[in-house]
Scaffold this active site. Structure first.
Site, PDB file in Angstrom:
ATOM      1  N   HIS A   1       0.854  -1.179   0.000  1.00  0.00           N
ATOM      2  CA  HIS A   1       0.000   0.000   0.000  1.00  0.00           C
ATOM      3  C   HIS A   1       0.896   1.237   0.000  1.00  0.00           C
ATOM      4  O   HIS A   1       1.549   1.545   0.994  1.00  0.00           O
ATOM      5  CB  HIS A   1      -0.918   0.004   1.229  1.00  0.00           C
ATOM      6  CG  HIS A   1      -1.955   1.089   1.185  1.00  0.00           C
ATOM      7  ND1 HIS A   1      -3.183   0.912   0.596  1.00  0.00           N
ATOM      8  CD2 HIS A   1      -1.922   2.363   1.630  1.00  0.00           C
ATOM      9  CE1 HIS A   1      -3.876   2.033   0.695  1.00  0.00           C
ATOM     10  NE2 HIS A   1      -3.131   2.929   1.312  1.00  0.00           N
TER      11      HIS A   1
ATOM     12  N   HIS B   1      -1.497   6.209  11.124  1.00  0.00           N
ATOM     13  CA  HIS B   1      -0.230   6.934  11.125  1.00  0.00           C
ATOM     14  C   HIS B   1      -0.310   8.204  11.970  1.00  0.00           C
ATOM     15  O   HIS B   1      -1.372   8.770  12.169  1.00  0.00           O
ATOM     16  CB  HIS B   1       0.206   7.281   9.690  1.00  0.00           C
ATOM     17  CG  HIS B   1      -0.775   8.133   8.936  1.00  0.00           C
ATOM     18  ND1 HIS B   1      -1.932   7.621   8.406  1.00  0.00           N
ATOM     19  CD2 HIS B   1      -0.760   9.446   8.610  1.00  0.00           C
ATOM     20  CE1 HIS B   1      -2.596   8.571   7.796  1.00  0.00           C
ATOM     21  NE2 HIS B   1      -1.914   9.700   7.915  1.00  0.00           N
TER      22      HIS B   1
ATOM     23  N   ASP C   1       0.049  19.129   8.796  1.00  0.00           N
ATOM     24  CA  ASP C   1      -1.407  19.095   8.877  1.00  0.00           C
ATOM     25  C   ASP C   1      -1.935  18.453   7.596  1.00  0.00           C
ATOM     26  O   ASP C   1      -1.394  18.689   6.505  1.00  0.00           O
ATOM     27  CB  ASP C   1      -1.984  20.503   9.010  1.00  0.00           C
ATOM     28  CG  ASP C   1      -1.925  21.043  10.429  1.00  0.00           C
ATOM     29  OD1 ASP C   1      -1.334  20.372  11.304  1.00  0.00           O
ATOM     30  OD2 ASP C   1      -2.468  22.142  10.669  1.00  0.00           O
TER      31      ASP C   1
ATOM     32  N   HIS D   1      -4.350   8.786  13.278  1.00  0.00           N
ATOM     33  CA  HIS D   1      -5.601   8.640  12.545  1.00  0.00           C
ATOM     34  C   HIS D   1      -5.417   7.575  11.479  1.00  0.00           C
ATOM     35  O   HIS D   1      -4.311   7.114  11.207  1.00  0.00           O
ATOM     36  CB  HIS D   1      -6.058   9.969  11.938  1.00  0.00           C
ATOM     37  CG  HIS D   1      -5.010  10.676  11.144  1.00  0.00           C
ATOM     38  ND1 HIS D   1      -4.025  11.445  11.711  1.00  0.00           N
ATOM     39  CD2 HIS D   1      -4.793  10.729   9.809  1.00  0.00           C
ATOM     40  CE1 HIS D   1      -3.252  11.946  10.771  1.00  0.00           C
ATOM     41  NE2 HIS D   1      -3.694  11.521   9.613  1.00  0.00           N
TER      42      HIS D   1
END
Length: 382
Positions: free
Chosen positions: A253, A290, A296, A326
């Protein structure tokens, strides 16, 4: 001076040999903690439970979501649309237009990117005429004079590279034609439509110039888009998301950085486009958990089925400040190693900023305050 990191790869406890593949049976939730986005050294920690399994999250670090479809009425001037997110290097707005602009716009603060979320029409600028449609990126060099003439109601994601410019990423071993060939970049034409619009001189023309966050009005007794020709290596370009051929691997991925479309000095713009899912049995098939501790992360959802997020529709935006873990929502986790369809079906624009973003008045007025709770396991059963 070239940077040399002090770290070398080490391993402790039960861990996979490679990132994002063949995860330990008793600790199947991998969390990546990295420096410099996905470009610096990283650690891959293996957890027994999802790292987003919080029951309460309070404070300014919490993830946020905004329904930009509810934002502002159509407006003749792009600078009248309120900022959604901003810092000293980047300004993000959502602008709507349902009729031809009566005047012109010019951004003196930096290069201007227009991402056409919905609509169709024509852009007229110093360099000529450029048709637009949904899915188009249009990059206008700083101080370009322009206006839109929609034939369909239009909504535009505006991303300003404040006091700087946009460039293309270095594709390294892939070569310069990977992801998209620069040959697909379209440029404005000095065509019949362009010269026809020059005849519109029955009124005064106002140019709305934004500089240092303030707007000046310059009035002409004629249409100032009256160039007869041009030459050089600085001009607007257009790229449609359909022409992006994403980098992929059936055994791994790839990180979001592999989908970089444009660079600026302090932020990057990436495009998520439809691609086949990984087919190797041991490969992770959803975005990995991660901690992006240096950037941001902003995602604007353009079209399709957003496989890693629940409750997100086209025209919405999520904002994940740097520094918290998240990753995929519970429903997506159910497909972590086995997907129900062969490929993704989504288009989204990601903006990763090296400096913290502030939430503007536009976003605050359309925030989904329940978004922070969307990772709760109970969502998986709904």
């Amino acid at each position: 001076m070239a940077r040399k990191w002090i770290y070398t790869s080490r391993s402790e406890g039960e861990a996979s040999r490679q990132a994002h593949a063949d995860l330990p049976e008793h600790a199947p939730y991998e969390r990546e903690m990295s420096k410099e986005g996905f470009f610096g050294p990283a650690a891959f920690l293996h957890h027994k439970r999802p790292p987003t399994g919080w029951v309460k999250f309070e404070g300014p670090l919490q993830p946020r979501a905004f329904d930009l479809t509810k934002l502002n009425r159509p407006d003749d001037v792009p600078w009248s649309s309120p900022s959604v997110l901003f810092n000293n290097s980047c300004d993000i707005r959502l602008w709507k237009l349902d009729k031809p602009m009566s005047g012109l716009a010019r951004n003196g603060d930096g290069d201007q990117l227009l991402f056409i979320h919905t609509g169709k029409g024509s852009l007229f600028c110093d360099f000529g005429h450029l048709p637009y449609e949904a899915g188009d990126y249009i990059i206008l060099p700083r101080a370009t004079m322009w206006r839109l003439v929609p034939t369909e109601a239009t909504s535009v994601l505006l991303v300003e590279a404040t006091n700087t410019h946009y460039t293309l990423p270095d594709r390294g071993l892939l070569g310069p034609h990977a992801i998209f060939d620069p040959a697909v970049l379209d440029v404005p034409a000095m065509d019949e439509a362009y010269f026809a619009q020059q005849a519109d001189e029955d009124h005064e023309w106002v140019v709305h110039v934004k500089k240092r966050g303030q707007v000046s009005r310059i009035t002409y007794p004629y249409n100032p888009l009256d160039a007869a020709g041009w030459h050089g290596e600085l001009y607007p370009v257009r790229l449609n998301v359909r022409d992006i051929r994403p980098l992929m691997s059936h055994r791994y991925h790839v990180p979001p950085s592999a989908h970089t479309t444009f660079l600026s000095d302090r932020f990057v713009i990436c495009t998520f486009a439809p691609r086949p899912f990984e087919t190797d049995p041991g490969a992770l098939k959803v975005p990995f958990f991660h901690n992006n501790n240096d950037y941001d992360e902003v995602l604007f959802y353009h079209a399709g089925d957003f496989f890693s997020r629940d409750g997100i529709d086209a025209g919405m935006m999520t904002f994940h400040p740097a520094g918290f873990t998240h990753g995929p929502h519970p429903k997506a986790l159910a497909n972590m190693f086995t997907q129900k369809k062969p490929a993704t079906d989504e288009y989204a624009v990601m903006i990763d900023t090296r400096d913290p973003l502030d939430v503007g008045e536009g976003a605050a007025s359309v925030e989904n305050l329940d978004y922070v709770h969307s990772w709760k396991p109970k969502q998986a059963a709904e």
